[in-house]
Design a protein around this motif. Structure first.
Motif, PDB file in Angstrom:
ATOM      1  N   UNK A 121      33.069  46.627  43.412  1.00  0.00           N
ATOM      2  CA  UNK A 121      33.230  47.404  41.916  1.00  0.00           C
ATOM      3  C   UNK A 121      32.903  46.552  40.711  1.00  0.00           C
ATOM      4  N   UNK A 122      33.377  45.184  40.837  1.00  0.00           N
ATOM      5  CA  UNK A 122      32.859  44.173  39.882  1.00  0.00           C
ATOM      6  C   UNK A 122      31.066  43.963  39.987  1.00  0.00           C
ATOM      7  N   UNK A 123      30.621  43.942  41.071  1.00  0.00           N
ATOM      8  CA  UNK A 123      29.382  43.705  41.237  1.00  0.00           C
ATOM      9  C   UNK A 123      28.358  44.886  40.586  1.00  0.00           C
ATOM     10  N   UNK A 124      28.989  46.001  40.738  1.00  0.00           N
ATOM     11  CA  UNK A 124      28.287  47.174  40.313  1.00  0.00           C
ATOM     12  C   UNK A 124      28.319  47.300  38.769  1.00  0.00           C
ATOM     13  N   UNK A 125      29.678  46.952  38.333  1.00  0.00           N
ATOM     14  CA  UNK A 125      29.636  46.919  36.863  1.00  0.00           C
ATOM     15  C   UNK A 125      28.472  45.839  36.265  1.00  0.00           C
ATOM     16  N   UNK A 126      28.663  44.633  36.831  1.00  0.00           N
ATOM     17  CA  UNK A 126      27.705  43.666  36.352  1.00  0.00           C
ATOM     18  C   UNK A 126      26.389  43.859  36.521  1.00  0.00           C
ATOM     19  N   UNK A 127      26.058  44.077  37.728  1.00  0.00           N
ATOM     20  CA  UNK A 127      24.610  44.225  38.251  1.00  0.00           C
ATOM     21  C   UNK A 127      24.015  45.558  37.826  1.00  0.00           C
ATOM     22  N   UNK A 128      24.521  46.877  38.494  1.00  0.00           N
ATOM     23  CA  UNK A 128      24.018  47.937  38.200  1.00  0.00           C
ATOM     24  C   UNK A 128      24.197  48.521  36.842  1.00  0.00           C
ATOM     25  N   UNK A 129      25.312  48.450  36.379  1.00  0.00           N
ATOM     26  CA  UNK A 129      25.184  48.876  34.989  1.00  0.00           C
ATOM     27  C   UNK A 129      24.617  47.845  34.110  1.00  0.00           C
ATOM     28  N   UNK A 130      24.550  46.567  34.405  1.00  0.00           N
ATOM     29  CA  UNK A 130      23.876  45.865  33.501  1.00  0.00           C
ATOM     30  C   UNK A 130      22.282  46.107  33.604  1.00  0.00           C
ATOM     31  N   UNK A 131      21.567  46.222  34.623  1.00  0.00           N
ATOM     32  CA  UNK A 131      20.441  46.867  35.026  1.00  0.00           C
ATOM     33  C   UNK A 131      20.047  48.231  34.260  1.00  0.00           C
ATOM     34  N   UNK A 132      20.999  48.999  34.324  1.00  0.00           N
ATOM     35  CA  UNK A 132      20.815  50.403  33.623  1.00  0.00           C
ATOM     36  C   UNK A 132      20.727  50.383  32.029  1.00  0.00           C
ATOM     37  N   UNK A 133      21.724  49.299  31.842  1.00  0.00           N
ATOM     38  CA  UNK A 133      21.812  49.146  30.000  1.00  0.00           C
ATOM     39  C   UNK A 133      20.226  48.615  29.733  1.00  0.00           C
ATOM     40  N   UNK A 134      19.482  47.710  30.266  1.00  0.00           N
ATOM     41  CA  UNK A 134      18.403  47.178  29.879  1.00  0.00           C
ATOM     42  C   UNK A 134      17.430  48.241  29.769  1.00  0.00           C
ATOM     43  N   UNK A 135      17.370  49.215  30.662  1.00  0.00           N
ATOM     44  CA  UNK A 135      16.445  50.278  30.679  1.00  0.00           C
ATOM     45  C   UNK A 135      16.715  51.366  29.801  1.00  0.00           C
ATOM     46  N   UNK A 136      18.192  51.454  29.558  1.00  0.00           N
ATOM     47  CA  UNK A 136      18.719  52.517  28.508  1.00  0.00           C
ATOM     48  C   UNK A 136      18.366  51.893  27.030  1.00  0.00           C
ATOM     49  N   UNK A 137      18.807  50.671  26.849  1.00  0.00           N
ATOM     50  CA  UNK A 137      18.633  50.145  25.479  1.00  0.00           C
ATOM     51  C   UNK A 137      17.145  50.628  24.892  1.00  0.00           C
ATOM     52  N   UNK A 138      16.236  50.221  25.945  1.00  0.00           N
ATOM     53  CA  UNK A 138      14.629  50.511  25.538  1.00  0.00           C
ATOM     54  C   UNK A 138      14.478  52.006  25.277  1.00  0.00           C
ATOM     55  N   UNK A 139      15.105  52.991  26.030  1.00  0.00           N
ATOM     56  CA  UNK A 139      15.055  54.232  26.059  1.00  0.00           C
ATOM     57  C   UNK A 139      15.710  54.976  24.780  1.00  0.00           C
ATOM     58  N   UNK A 140      16.724  54.106  24.312  1.00  0.00           N
ATOM     59  CA  UNK A 140      17.221  54.677  22.911  1.00  0.00           C
ATOM     60  C   UNK A 140      16.157  55.090  21.759  1.00  0.00           C
ATOM     61  N   UNK A 141      14.864  54.571  21.876  1.00  0.00           N
ATOM     62  CA  UNK A 141      13.766  54.506  21.238  1.00  0.00           C
ATOM     63  C   UNK A 141      12.669  55.698  21.806  1.00  0.00           C
TER      64      UNK A 141
END
Ligand SMILES: [Fe+2]
Ligand SMILES: [Fe+2]
Length: 321
Positions: A121-141
């Motif tokens: 659960x920790x690894x998902x938050x850190x790595x999976x949500x972490x990877x999702x954020x990078x993708x999604x921050x770029x997609x805010x534009x």
């Protein structure tokens, strides 16, 4: 079909960073690509609740349980905003759900891996949500207005998700030998699937060029993957853990981390439905949908009752007047 002039104006709008809105003319392929991308994203949010929800009742403390519960509920909210954003392009939610259940639509392959221990659960938050954020921050534009706006809120919540995951791992990394081993084992298992979340290499990604030109995507798969490696390679040091990649090394020249080769055979296998949990996840989704039938029926009945009441009331009010 857009005429030559309208197609030119459409591209000009995108080049000038003007958002495309639901009623604007748009090329058919732009509409289709956005429907595919947004619905795929929505499905990922919803299916992504499954591996984590599995741990809500087994969280190690009341605090962890409350945090995980809030996170999983956030993911449900993300799915709902995104289905609503996709509906503005002229597709009905029922159709998207049917495509998911029939296996026609895809969701992120990462959720086809099992969550074996609490450290996952920790690894998902850190790595999976972490990877999702990078993708999604770029997609805010991204160029499609409703999708870009939905992502602004989603990203705020995603950063909380990443923090809670890292925090859960940090506690384990300072714990007993057994907890430390559990932490390292979860990182070992989630690292490579997280890198796969960015999709195939740019050279093999079919939609890359057109999506970049239309600003549906703002960064390529390889660019995002590299930023993720650079970020995680530094953060893992704070945990006192390692990433399972012997080739991971700082490159002084490029100012980036070099990293090893992804197992592309595994990547394509999971995409094609042969991952460890593909079948289980789809079955769980279908079961949840069937069990929710009464909620949808009750909502429709309530809306109908309200409509009838309003109609009768309006009629009555007119008669008195
Ligand atoms: Fe999310
Ligand atoms: Fe999340």
């Amino acid at each position: 079909m857009l005429t030559h002039d309208t197609a030119f104006l459409f591209q000009q709008k995108i080049d000038n960073e003007i958002k495309i809105e639901p009623k604007d003319p748009m090329p058919q392929a732009y509409r289709k690509t956005n429907i595919r991308q947004i619905s795929q994203h929505a499905h990922s949010e919803i299916v992504g609740m499954l591996p984590e929800a599995n741990w809500i009742s087994r969280a190690p403390s009341l605090k962890r349980k409350a945090i995980l519960l809030a996170k999983v509920q956030d993911e449900a909210g993300h799915g709902l905003y995104l289905y609503a954003a996709a509906e503005t392009l002229g597709i009905h939610r029922d159709e998207m759900i049917n495509d998911l259940h029939s296996g026609t639509a895809k969701y992120s392959s990462i959720f086809n891996y099992p969550t074996l221990t609490w450290a996952d659960i920790g690894a998902i938050g850190w790595l999976v949500d972490g990877a999702a954020i990078l993708n999604q921050v770029a997609l805010c534009r991204t160029s499609y207005g409703p999708y870009a706006r939905a992502l602004v809120r989603i990203c705020k919540e995603e950063s909380f998700h990443q923090r809670q995951g890292f925090d859960a791992l940090l506690v384990l990394s300072k714990g007993t030998l057994q907890q430390k081993e559990m932490c390292q084992d979860a990182i070992n298992r989630w690292w490579w699937p997280s890198l796969m979340m960015f999709g195939p290499r740019d050279s093999e990604s079919t939609n890359n060029d057109q999506s970049i030109k239309w600003k549906i995507k703002r960064k390529t798969n390889d660019e995002l993957r590299q930023s993720f490696v650079n970020m995680a390679a530094e953060q893992v040091k704070v945990l006192g853990m390692t990433l399972p990649d012997a080739a991971l090394k700082w490159n002084e020249e490029s100012k980036q981390y070099n990293f090893g080769e992804i197992n592309w055979e595994e990547f394509w296998n999971v995409v094609k439905g042969k991952g460890p949990c593909n079948k289980q996840r789809l079955e769980a989704r279908k079961k949840a949908h069937e069990e929710g039938t009464w909620v949808r029926e009750a909502a429709i009945a309530y809306a109908e009752k309200k409509r009838l009441f309003t109609d009768t009331f309006k009629k009555g009010a007119l008669e008195i007047a």
